[in-house]
Motif scaffolding. Structure first.
Motif, PDB file in Angstrom:
ATOM      1  N   PRO A   1       7.857  -2.690 -19.030  1.00  9.27           N
ATOM      2  CA  PRO A   1       6.458  -1.008 -19.248  1.00  9.27           C
ATOM      3  C   PRO A   1       5.622  -1.423 -18.801  1.00  9.27           C
ATOM      4  O   PRO A   1       4.666  -2.388 -19.082  1.00  9.27           O
ATOM      5  N   ILE A   2       4.981  -0.082 -18.574  1.00 11.64           N
ATOM      6  CA  ILE A   2       3.687  -0.406 -17.513  1.00 11.64           C
ATOM      7  C   ILE A   2       2.996   0.738 -18.036  1.00 11.64           C
ATOM      8  O   ILE A   2       3.498   1.788 -18.222  1.00 11.64           O
ATOM      9  N   ARG A   3       1.229   0.707 -17.765  1.00 10.47           N
ATOM     10  CA  ARG A   3       0.330   1.738 -17.946  1.00 10.47           C
ATOM     11  C   ARG A   3       0.513   3.001 -17.152  1.00 10.47           C
ATOM     12  O   ARG A   3       0.994   3.029 -16.045  1.00 10.47           O
ATOM     13  N   LEU A   4       1.142   4.827 -17.201  1.00  8.76           N
ATOM     14  CA  LEU A   4       1.674   4.884 -17.374  1.00  8.76           C
ATOM     15  C   LEU A   4       0.492   5.500 -15.661  1.00  8.76           C
ATOM     16  O   LEU A   4       0.677   6.260 -14.853  1.00  8.76           O
ATOM     17  N   ARG A   5      -0.818   5.125 -16.011  1.00 12.04           N
ATOM     18  CA  ARG A   5      -2.523   5.606 -15.283  1.00 12.04           C
ATOM     19  C   ARG A   5      -1.869   4.356 -13.587  1.00 12.04           C
ATOM     20  O   ARG A   5      -1.857   4.569 -12.805  1.00 12.04           O
ATOM     21  N   ASP A   6      -1.361   3.371 -14.439  1.00 12.72           N
ATOM     22  CA  ASP A   6      -1.159   2.127 -12.801  1.00 12.72           C
ATOM     23  C   ASP A   6       0.070   3.414 -12.614  1.00 12.72           C
ATOM     24  O   ASP A   6       0.430   2.926 -10.966  1.00 12.72           O
TER      25      ASP A   6
ATOM     26  N   ALA B   1       7.481  -0.478  -6.500  1.00  5.99           N
ATOM     27  CA  ALA B   1       8.320  -0.764  -7.790  1.00  5.99           C
ATOM     28  C   ALA B   1       8.393  -0.007  -9.352  1.00  5.99           C
ATOM     29  O   ALA B   1       8.335   0.277 -10.019  1.00  5.99           O
ATOM     30  N   LYS B   2       6.080   0.249  -9.466  1.00  2.86           N
ATOM     31  CA  LYS B   2       5.800   0.619  -9.903  1.00  2.86           C
ATOM     32  C   LYS B   2       5.755   2.239 -10.539  1.00  2.86           C
ATOM     33  O   LYS B   2       5.492   2.896 -11.005  1.00  2.86           O
ATOM     34  N   ALA B   3       5.311   2.511  -8.594  1.00  4.42           N
ATOM     35  CA  ALA B   3       5.764   4.668  -8.532  1.00  4.42           C
ATOM     36  C   ALA B   3       7.130   4.208  -9.340  1.00  4.42           C
ATOM     37  O   ALA B   3       7.300   5.683  -9.863  1.00  4.42           O
TER      38      ALA B   3
END
Length: 338
Positions: free
Chosen positions: A300-305, A265-267
């Protein structure tokens, strides 16, 4: 077509505006001196011009006049003479800009002759050279041609050359000229004193992406022993998450069985719709719906994650490939059906 600043125009757009300004009779005479691919590109740009702003036309014609002045002065007394005359007429910065534009447009990339040589002949020509010389030449070649040569080099040389390409940064004109002289004047000469950039990790990645799987594996394994950090950086860039669309459906399904749903999901938060749809199509409707809900719920999540999750999935893909469970297509390899 509206352009408010000269800097917004590409070189091809300027050429198209210039040709249209000259009229069809003069332009057709100019076309006689161009290659077919250049004519095709310029014709495309001319076709895209629906309106030429007077300011753009004036700027392009002025730039052409300045370039011709500089060319004439260079032919009369060299670059320094041209710069001096233009400084007196137009000011220091303007003169520098014009001369730099002209010399960069005239510049011949190092090893221009060698790029037109058949790879098999080139292999015989360079394989006795020092690995650093081979690396320098390959870094300036088209990646596909460089890959063909790299694959044919002795195994004990391949990884050394790959490492040297990856670690290459800027090369001075003096060094390039010396290499060209050593190679019996069969290579092109530099047309300017500008430092040129070639090589680096991106270059070696592009070359390795074009060699066969066996050659790639030999080189990567040797680099893992010699320089693990470099090997890891190269592996990270050789297959990025978006390349998952290149896998066949069965391979994607095998990968998804190994992937944590939350990581997936994050990817997928950081990729375009094409990649997302490729994943959704290889899941059951229920699983795809749950995955979409997870993505919406996390917000929204951090680009790094996102990048960290993508890399975890890329690592799974590489692990499955190494185990022979999936096949990642590579350039130059015939697909075998058994």
């Amino acid at each position: 077509m509206h352009q408010s600043k000269k800097s917004q125009l590409t070189g091809r757009q300027k050429a198209a505006i210039f040709l249209v300004s000259l009229g069809s009779d003069v332009s057709s005479e100019i076309f006689k001196h161009l290659r077919e691919d250049e004519i095709e590109q310029l014709t495309f740009e001319i076709a895209r011009l629906d309106k030429i702003e007077p300011d753009d036309k004036d700027r392009v014609l002025q730039e052409f006049q300045e370039m011709m002045m500089a060319q004439e002065f260079i032919s009369q007394g060299g670059i320094d003479y041209a710069r001096d005359v233009l400084e007196r007429a137009l000011g220091t910065q303007k003169a520098i800009d014009i001369v730099n534009r002209l010399t960069s447009s005239l510049q011949v990339r190092p090893f221009d002759f060698i790029r037109r040589t058949d790879p098999s002949h080139l292999l015989n020509f360079i394989q006795g050279e020092h690995p650093q010389t081979i690396a320098l030449i390959l870094a300036y070649l088209d990646p596909q041609k460089a890959a063909m040569i790299l694959a044919e080099l002795p195994h004990n040389v391949q990884a050394d050359v790959a490492r040297r390409i990856a670690e290459m940064k800027r090369t001075s004109p003096d060094v390039l000229r010396e290499v060209e002289r050593v190679l019996e004047r069969k290579l092109s000469t530099l047309a300017s004193e500008d430092f040129t950039q070639a090589g680096g990790i991106d270059t070696v990645v592009e070359i390795l992406n074009n060699v066969d799987r066996g050659t790639e594996k030999i080189i990567i394994e040797a680099l893992e022993e010699e320089d693990p950090e470099l090997a890891e950086e190269i592996k990270k860039r050789m297959f990025v998450f978006e390349d998952i669309v290149l896998l066949d459906d069965r391979s994607i399904q095998k990968v998804l069985r190994e992937v944590d749903t939350q990581e997936l999901a994050k990817a997928l938060k950081g990729v375009d719709a094409e990649v997302q749809e490729k994943i959704f199509r290889n899941m059951s409707k229920r699983a795809a719906q749950l995955l979409r809900e997870d993505m919406d719920f996390m917000g929204p999540i951090r680009l790094r994650d996102v990048e960290e999750s993508q890399q975890k999935i890329v690592n799974i893909i590489r692990k499955l490939e190494d185990a022979g469970d999936i096949v990642v297509a590579r350039a130059g390899e015939e697909e075998l059906v058994v």
